[in-house]
Enzyme design. Structure first.
Site, short mmCIF file in Angstrom:
data_model
loop_
_atom_site.label_atom_id
_atom_site.label_comp_id
_atom_site.label_asym_id
_atom_site.label_seq_id
_atom_site.Cartn_x
_atom_site.Cartn_y
_atom_site.Cartn_z
N GLU A 74 40.69 46.31 1.20
CA GLU A 74 40.06 45.34 0.30
C GLU A 74 38.91 45.97 -0.48
O GLU A 74 38.38 45.37 -1.41
CB GLU A 74 39.60 44.10 1.07
N CYS A 78 39.82 62.00 5.99
CA CYS A 78 40.16 62.11 7.41
C CYS A 78 40.38 63.56 7.81
O CYS A 78 40.49 63.88 8.98
CB CYS A 78 41.40 61.31 7.71
#
Ligand code: NAD
Length: 500
Positions: free
Chosen positions: A178, A283
Site C-alpha cells: 500500500e 533485501c
C-alpha cells in the site's frame, strides 16, 4: 486539492474501492502526501478472486502458443514504457530513477524467461515401462494464485511472480504494498493492453484486511509472498493451515566477509554501493561487513572515504545516487539504530542522522549514509534487520570466526566473500548457510533463469522464486500410466500391479 485515489484493477478495468478506507501515499523526497490508495475489504477481494477463478478454465485451456504470444506483446510494451514505470516507482518509493529503471529491467528479465515457458512445461515420457504401457508426466497450472509483495521493489518483485504463474496457465491476484501501489496497476494495464483476457491478472490494493481475505479465500490455491520475516512466517503458517501451496520470502541481514588478501579498494567500493544503493532498502543490501584479521582499519578507512562522495538527493535528479527512505516512520526507526549503537558502545564513523536534507518538522525522509564500526553480535544494530543506509562493521580474528558468525545469524538471504584466494572462496561457498552466495560480487541476485531465495528465517516454504523453482511452484505434476491397445482381459486381478 482532491487527491487521486489509486484503484484496484479487476477484469481489465480500474475499479475504485468502496470500502471507505484509504492509506496515504507519499512522495518521500518532499514528505508530501501525493495520492491515496483504496484499501480493499473482504468483499472486494472476493470480487477479484472470483473474477480470476472464472477466468482460469479458459486461460488454462488456451494454447501455449497463444499464451506466450501475449507475453511477448507485454514484453514489447514494457520495453517501450519502462521509463513510465520507473518514474512512478521514484515518485512513490523514493529510490533514484536509474535504480528504479534497473528494477524494471530485472523484472523484465523474468518476463523474458516466462516467454520461454513452452520449453519449461515439457513433461517426460518413458516408453514401454510394462507390456504396452507408457508412463509420462505433465505439468498443469494450479488455479488462482495470490501474490503479496513488499514496498521496496514495487515492479520487480511482482514480476518475479505473475509472468511465470500466468504463462504456466494460472490466473493471478496481486496485492502490492500500500506504500507504492501505482506500479502494479500500470503493469496490469500494460499486460491487459497486450491482449490478456479479463480476470487473468487482477490487482487488489490493500493492507492486512486484504491479505487475510486472500489467505482465507477457498478459491486461492497458492500464495507467493515477499516481505519481512514476521509477516512471512504469518503468511506461511496461515496459508499452509488452509491447505494452500505457499512460498514466503522474508527479511535479511546480508554479510560481506572481507579476507586480508582481498583487493581493499574493490571491496570498499562494493560495500558502499551494496550498503547504500536504494538507501539500503534492498533485501540483498549488504548490512554487515565482516573484516577478517588485519584488513579492518584499511577497509573501514577506504569505505569512509568512498561514502563521503555519495550524492544524496531526490530520486528524480540525475545527480542523486541515493534517495530518501520510504516513510518518515521508517526513516526514524532506521535512525534509532544509530542511537542504540552509540548507547551500546559501537563506534559511529559516519552519522547520517542530521543530514542537511532532513528536518524534524517537514520535508523529505532523508537519512545520510551511516557507518558503525566495532559492532558486536549482541548489539541491536547487528541483530535486527534495519533496512536502511546503516552499515555495521564486525571485526573477527580469522576466517572460521567469520563463517561461524554468518551461520549463527538467523537471517540468510545472501552472503558474500571478497578474496583473491580461490580455495577460501570455495570453502565459503560450501560451508555458508545462505540461499545466495557472492564471490567478489556483493549483491549476488541470480539471473532470471536461476531461482532467488534465502534460507533459515529468510524463507518459509521449499521453493525459491523464478527460474525452475518458479515453474515448479506454479504447476502441479501429474504422472500418467497408459496402456494402448486397451485389449479385453478376462477376470479381475486383485494383485498389486507389477511391471512385467
Ligand atoms: P512487510 O512485511 O511489512 O509487507 C509486505 C506485504 O505484507 C505488504 O503487501 C503488506 O501490505 C503486507 N502486510 C504488512 N503487514 C501485514 C500484516 N500484519 N498482516 C498481513 N499482511 C501484512 O514488508 P515491507 O516493509 O513492505 O518490505 C520490506 C521487507 O521485505 C524487508 O524485511 C525486506 O527484507 C523484505 N524483502 C524480502 C525480499 C526477499 O526476497 N527475501 C525481497 C524484498 C523485500
Amino acid at each position: 486539492m482532491t487527491l487521486e485515489i489509486v484503484s484496484h484493477f479487476i477484469d481489465k478495468k480500474s475499479v475504485p474501492s468502496r470500502s471507505n478506507r484509504t492509506s496515504e501515499v507519499f512522495n518521500p523526497a518532499t514528505g508530501e502526501v501525493t495520492k491515496l490508495v483504496g484499501l480493499a475489504d473482504a468483499r472486494e477481494v472476493d470480487e477479484a478472486v472470483s473474477s480470476s477463478a472464472a477466468a482460469f478454465e479458459s486461460w488454462s485451456d488456451t494454447s501455449l502458443a497463444q499464451r506466450t504470444r501475449i507475453l511477448f506483446a507485454f514484453r514489447e510494451i514494457l520495453e517501450e514504457r519502462a521509463q513510465d514505470v520507473a518514474k512512478l516507482i521514484t515518485q512513490e518509493h523514493g529510490k533514484v530513477l536509474s535504480d528504479a529503471l534497473g528494477e524494471v529491467k530485472r523484472g523484465q528479465e523474468v518476463l523474458e524467461f516466462a516467454c520461454g515457458i513452452s520449453q519449461l512445461l515439457k513433461g517426460s515420457l518413458s516408453d514401454q515401462v510394462s507390456k504396452d504401457v507408457d508412463t509420462y508426466s505433465i505439468r498443469q497450472p494450479i488455479g488462482v494464485v495470490a501474490g503479496i509483495t513488499p514496498f521496496n521493489f514495487p515492479a520487480m518483485v511482482p514480476m518475479w511472480m505473475f509472468p511465470i504463474a500466468i504463462a504456466a496457465g494460472n490466473t493471478f491476484v496481486l496485492k502490492p504494498s500500500e506504500k507504492d501501489p501505482s506500479a502494479s496497476f500500470l503493469l496490469a494495464e500494460m499486460f491487459s493492453e497486450a491482449g490478456l483476457p479479463e480476470g487473468v491478472f487482477n490487482v487488489v490494493q490493500g493492507d492486512k484486511v486484504a491479505v487475510d481475505a486472500l489467505l482465507g479465500h477457498p478459491k486461492v490455491k497458492a500464495v507467493s509472498f515477499v516481505g519481512s520475516t514476521p509477516i512471512a512466517r504469518y503468511i506461511y503458517e496461515n496459508a499452509a493451515t488452509k491447505g494452500k501451496r505457499v512460498q514466503a520470502l522474508g527479511g535479511a541481514k546480508n554479510h560481506m566477509v572481507v579476507l586480508p588478501d582481498a583487493d581493499v579498494e574493490n571491496a570498499a567500493s562494493a560495500a558502499v554501493s551494496a550498503a547504500y544503493g536504494s538507501a539500503g532498502e534492498r533485501c540483498m543490501a549488504i548490512s554487515v561487513v565482516v573484516a577478517v584479521g588485519g584488513v579492518a582499519d584499511e577497509l573501514v578507512a577506504a569505505i569512509q572515504t568512498k561514502m563521503a562522495n555519495l550524492n544524496i538527493g531526490p530520486g528524480e535528479l540525475i545527480s542523486s545516487e541515493m534517495g530518501p527512505l520510504v516513510t518518515r516512520a521508517h526513516r526514524d526507526r532506521v535512525a534509532s539504530y544509530i542511537d542504540s549503537a552509540v548507547r551500546q558502545g559501537a563506534k559511529v564513523i559516519a552519522d547520517g542522522r542530521n543530514h542537511p536534507l532532513y528536518s524534524v518538522e517537514s520535508g523529505g525522509f532523508f537519512l545520510g549514509a551511516s557507518l558503525v564500526d566495532e559492532v558486536r553480535p549482541e548489539m541491536d544494530v547487528y541483530r535486527d534487520e534495519i533496512f536502511g543506509p546503516v552499515l555495521a562493521v564486525v571485526r573477527v580474528e580469522d576466517f572460521q570466526q567469520a563463517i561461524d558468525l554468518v551461520n549463527a545469524n538467523p537471517y540468510s538471504n545472501g552472503a558474500a566473500i571478497f578474496t583473491r584466494d580461490g580455495g577460501a572462496a570455495r570453502r565459503f561457498q560450501r560451508s555458508i548457510d545462505a540461499g545466495m552466495v557472492g564471490i567478489n560480487v556483493p549483491i549476488p541476485v541470480p539471473v532470471a533463469y536461476y531461482s532467488f531465495g534465502g534460507a533459515k528465517d529468510s524463507l518459509f516454504g521449499d521453493t525459491h522464486v523464478h527460474g525452475e523453482d518458479g515453474v515448479r511452484f506454479y504447476t502441479k505434476v501429474k504422472a500418467v500410466t497408459s496402456r494402448w491397445p486397451a485389449e479385453h482381459r478376462e477376470g479381475v486381478d486383485f494383485g498389486f500391479p507389477q511391471n512385467r
